[in-house]
Design a protein around this motif. Sequence first.
Motif, PDB file in Angstrom:
ATOM      1  N   PHE B 132       0.864  -1.173   0.000  1.00  0.00           N
ATOM      2  CA  PHE B 132       0.000   0.000   0.000  1.00  0.00           C
ATOM      3  C   PHE B 132       0.900   1.223   0.000  1.00  0.00           C
ATOM      4  O   PHE B 132       1.718   1.415   0.901  1.00  0.00           O
ATOM      5  N   PHE B 133       0.760   1.997  -1.043  1.00  0.00           N
ATOM      6  CA  PHE B 133       1.646   3.137  -1.276  1.00  0.00           C
ATOM      7  C   PHE B 133       0.846   4.415  -1.089  1.00  0.00           C
ATOM      8  O   PHE B 133      -0.036   4.730  -1.890  1.00  0.00           O
ATOM      9  N   VAL B 134       1.125   5.115  -0.012  1.00  0.00           N
ATOM     10  CA  VAL B 134       0.385   6.336   0.292  1.00  0.00           C
ATOM     11  C   VAL B 134       1.143   7.519  -0.291  1.00  0.00           C
ATOM     12  O   VAL B 134       2.239   7.846   0.144  1.00  0.00           O
ATOM     13  N   GLY B 144       7.434  18.302   5.359  1.00  0.00           N
ATOM     14  CA  GLY B 144       6.931  18.792   4.083  1.00  0.00           C
ATOM     15  C   GLY B 144       7.981  19.141   3.049  1.00  0.00           C
ATOM     16  O   GLY B 144       7.849  20.135   2.332  1.00  0.00           O
ATOM     17  N   GLN B 145       9.029  18.325   2.953  1.00  0.00           N
ATOM     18  CA  GLN B 145      10.024  18.556   1.901  1.00  0.00           C
ATOM     19  C   GLN B 145       9.558  17.958   0.570  1.00  0.00           C
ATOM     20  O   GLN B 145       8.636  17.151   0.529  1.00  0.00           O
ATOM     21  N   MET B 146      10.268  18.333  -0.498  1.00  0.00           N
ATOM     22  CA  MET B 146       9.950  17.776  -1.803  1.00  0.00           C
ATOM     23  C   MET B 146      10.231  16.279  -1.830  1.00  0.00           C
ATOM     24  O   MET B 146      11.253  15.820  -1.322  1.00  0.00           O
ATOM     25  N   ALA B 147       9.325  15.530  -2.407  1.00  0.00           N
ATOM     26  CA  ALA B 147       9.493  14.091  -2.585  1.00  0.00           C
ATOM     27  C   ALA B 147       9.538  13.823  -4.084  1.00  0.00           C
ATOM     28  O   ALA B 147       9.268  14.720  -4.881  1.00  0.00           O
ATOM     29  N   PRO B 148       9.863  12.586  -4.484  1.00  0.00           N
ATOM     30  CA  PRO B 148       9.856  12.294  -5.924  1.00  0.00           C
ATOM     31  C   PRO B 148       8.487  12.547  -6.566  1.00  0.00           C
ATOM     32  O   PRO B 148       8.401  12.793  -7.764  1.00  0.00           O
ATOM     33  N   THR B 149       7.446  12.469  -5.752  1.00  0.00           N
ATOM     34  CA  THR B 149       6.084  12.604  -6.270  1.00  0.00           C
ATOM     35  C   THR B 149       5.560  14.034  -6.239  1.00  0.00           C
ATOM     36  O   THR B 149       4.418  14.280  -6.633  1.00  0.00           O
ATOM     37  N   THR B 165      10.986  21.524 -12.709  1.00  0.00           N
ATOM     38  CA  THR B 165      11.212  20.180 -13.233  1.00  0.00           C
ATOM     39  C   THR B 165      12.555  20.061 -13.950  1.00  0.00           C
ATOM     40  O   THR B 165      13.123  18.980 -14.030  1.00  0.00           O
ATOM     41  N   ARG B 166      13.068  21.199 -14.470  1.00  0.00           N
ATOM     42  CA  ARG B 166      14.370  21.115 -15.136  1.00  0.00           C
ATOM     43  C   ARG B 166      15.476  20.922 -14.103  1.00  0.00           C
ATOM     44  O   ARG B 166      16.509  20.343 -14.373  1.00  0.00           O
ATOM     45  N   LEU B 167      15.212  21.410 -12.896  1.00  0.00           N
ATOM     46  CA  LEU B 167      16.218  21.324 -11.841  1.00  0.00           C
ATOM     47  C   LEU B 167      16.016  20.057 -11.015  1.00  0.00           C
ATOM     48  O   LEU B 167      16.977  19.391 -10.633  1.00  0.00           O
ATOM     49  N   ALA B 168      14.769  19.721 -10.725  1.00  0.00           N
ATOM     50  CA  ALA B 168      14.489  18.659  -9.749  1.00  0.00           C
ATOM     51  C   ALA B 168      13.695  17.501 -10.350  1.00  0.00           C
ATOM     52  O   ALA B 168      13.194  16.655  -9.622  1.00  0.00           O
ATOM     53  N   GLY B 169      13.584  17.476 -11.646  1.00  0.00           N
ATOM     54  CA  GLY B 169      12.913  16.332 -12.274  1.00  0.00           C
ATOM     55  C   GLY B 169      11.401  16.396 -12.183  1.00  0.00           C
ATOM     56  O   GLY B 169      10.822  17.356 -11.661  1.00  0.00           O
ATOM     57  N   ASN B 170      10.781  15.366 -12.682  1.00  0.00           N
ATOM     58  CA  ASN B 170       9.329  15.308 -12.754  1.00  0.00           C
ATOM     59  C   ASN B 170       8.791  14.309 -11.746  1.00  0.00           C
ATOM     60  O   ASN B 170       9.520  13.449 -11.267  1.00  0.00           O
ATOM     61  N   PRO B 171       7.505  14.405 -11.424  1.00  0.00           N
ATOM     62  CA  PRO B 171       6.926  13.463 -10.458  1.00  0.00           C
ATOM     63  C   PRO B 171       7.068  12.014 -10.936  1.00  0.00           C
ATOM     64  O   PRO B 171       6.859  11.729 -12.113  1.00  0.00           O
ATOM     65  N   THR B 172       7.422  11.144 -10.015  1.00  0.00           N
ATOM     66  CA  THR B 172       7.566   9.732 -10.341  1.00  0.00           C
ATOM     67  C   THR B 172       6.197   9.070 -10.261  1.00  0.00           C
ATOM     68  O   THR B 172       5.545   9.138  -9.237  1.00  0.00           O
ATOM     69  N   ARG B 173       5.804   8.443 -11.349  1.00  0.00           N
ATOM     70  CA  ARG B 173       4.518   7.724 -11.325  1.00  0.00           C
ATOM     71  C   ARG B 173       4.807   6.257 -11.062  1.00  0.00           C
ATOM     72  O   ARG B 173       5.193   5.519 -11.963  1.00  0.00           O
ATOM     73  N   MET B 174       4.606   5.862  -9.827  1.00  0.00           N
ATOM     74  CA  MET B 174       5.026   4.517  -9.421  1.00  0.00           C
ATOM     75  C   MET B 174       4.176   3.421 -10.049  1.00  0.00           C
ATOM     76  O   MET B 174       4.678   2.394 -10.469  1.00  0.00           O
ATOM     77  N   CYS B 175       2.868   3.630 -10.100  1.00  0.00           N
ATOM     78  CA  CYS B 175       2.003   2.584 -10.686  1.00  0.00           C
ATOM     79  C   CYS B 175       2.403   2.303 -12.129  1.00  0.00           C
ATOM     80  O   CYS B 175       2.514   1.153 -12.542  1.00  0.00           O
ATOM     81  N   GLU B 176       2.632   3.388 -12.869  1.00  0.00           N
ATOM     82  CA  GLU B 176       2.986   3.244 -14.274  1.00  0.00           C
ATOM     83  C   GLU B 176       4.329   2.516 -14.403  1.00  0.00           C
ATOM     84  O   GLU B 176       4.508   1.655 -15.266  1.00  0.00           O
ATOM     85  N   LEU B 177       5.249   2.900 -13.520  1.00  0.00           N
ATOM     86  CA  LEU B 177       6.579   2.283 -13.542  1.00  0.00           C
ATOM     87  C   LEU B 177       6.481   0.781 -13.266  1.00  0.00           C
ATOM     88  O   LEU B 177       7.050  -0.047 -13.973  1.00  0.00           O
ATOM     89  N   ILE B 178       5.743   0.450 -12.224  1.00  0.00           N
ATOM     90  CA  ILE B 178       5.657  -0.951 -11.809  1.00  0.00           C
ATOM     91  C   ILE B 178       4.869  -1.776 -12.813  1.00  0.00           C
ATOM     92  O   ILE B 178       5.137  -2.962 -13.031  1.00  0.00           O
TER      93      ILE B 178
END
Lengths: 78, 479
Positions: B132-134, B144-149, B165-178
């Motif tokens: 379960f991924f919250v 409240g720091q920045m997370a991959p999401t 996003t150019r500096l810190a990337g884009n949100p990671t979509r875990m469901c899509e990745l998995i």
Amino acid sequence: MASRPDRGRVEINADECKGCLLCVSVCPTQVLARTTNLNKQGYFSVGYTGSGCTGCGFCFYTCPEPGAITIRRLEKSA
Amino acid sequence: MSAPNYKPHLSRSEIFYPTFERKSGNKEVTHYCPGCGHGSLHKMIAESIQDLGINDRTIFVSPVGCSVFAYYYFDTGNIQAPHGRAPAVGTGAQRARPHSVVISYQGDGDLAAIGLNEILQAANRGEKMVVFFVNNAIYGMTGGQMAPTTLPGMRTTTTPMGRDTRLAGNPTRMCELISTLDAPIYVARGCLASPKHTMRTRKLVRKALKMQTEGKGFCFVEVLSACPTGWGMQPVDSHQWILDNMVPQFPLEIFVDKTDLDHDDYIPPKAPSPETFHEVIRIADAANQMAPAQPETKYKDPRIKVAGFGGQGVLLLGLGLAQCGMMEGRHVTWLPSYGPEMRGGTAHCHVNIADEEIGSPLISKPTVLVAMNQPSLTKFEGELVEGALVIMNSSMVPNKPKRKDLELLELPATAIAEELGNARAANMVVLGAYAGYTGVLSLETCLESLKTLIKRQALVDLNVKAITKGFEFGKAARG
């Protein structure tokens, strides 16, 4: 003429309520409301206005506290 | 007309402990902030566990993050895992108890950042667990720091101007990745932002848990959840924010559903028994056991440092010492330390041989130093205990130690080995000499250990000669 009884009933354990009001926002019949009761955690707890609950359970599943809300449903009489 | 009778419909799950025996705080309520999504998801999980009747089979792995205290709440088996490692811990739990229902409960900082490797590997192996991924788009517990999401442009304490996003990337979509992996059988995303979505999420939770009871495979359920405190919002507003901002970024779909899959009764093989290990490394092999040598007290329980160039057989010599000690029924450790160079770099290893159990394999104060080259002697001379034994390969160590308290055995190991036909046997000359000089090991043990140490039969003769020659040299030097 007696009106039909409510289909459900909601019980709030006032001391476990954290006053986030999510239950108030999801209640389809708007029968929950913040009260002026300051509970022992220091939150103004939510209370049932007394009638109109359908027992749908939205407030139960939305409420983050395990024991703050209990839903009862009307037993169908034979 | 009798008074209407209301029977309980939804109430506090019995899967929750009656009171939450937390170290501090109110024991009737969770530690979560008002409006936090964790509580709602906890309730759904508890409800499903209760309905499926699996609480005695459930192993709940808590992560690091706000939900670290899940073990205070769920009356199931509980393990708390290091940061991000819940899927790895869950793997172990599942393999040790294949019929258990393993739940890994993780937040986005835990799962998508530090634990990204563990989750992908566990998913790829198709471990039988439900994760379960919250996802609340930030690190909640730490403030409240920045997370991959974290969403593009979203303000957090570490992106006060918004996530670039150019500096810190884009949100990671875990469901899509998995869902790109072959093994997962159920990958779905839900959210807790409205009654409709909440009730749908409840079904996802239930389905994933049910699949675990059937031992089907890896299930991943992501839940978009509010962090009103971290986002600086009223709980009700935070739900609207999820719908407006998170859902477009993280679509609520069922990405993989192999529900129809047959029950997979694969049970991982048990780990080999200790006896098997002993057999493989020849510890308990009766034919391999040698009578222990009886050294003088001052040479007993040596702490040996062996040092030289890479390629001089320094590590193998250390292994040889440890192997011999083991064959004589002693406790031994061998700890190598070397640079990335295979040859030409420097290498050393630590060897303990003791009658008692050994506390640490690391040796900071050696009682014996084997210096195969000059730099080794120079480097390690200073750390030896007073009166320590130094075996120096005098063929390659022109300068004696500066310290005068040391016991010195000058052994032309390389020269002796060259005479025998191969300079590379110098290490075995040292092994023999050490045994001959100190009596810590017997010659028979040293020769017997070659069966384990030397893989190529053609080299055994050379090494037998080297050990024997070294032993004679050592014994003669001792007088």
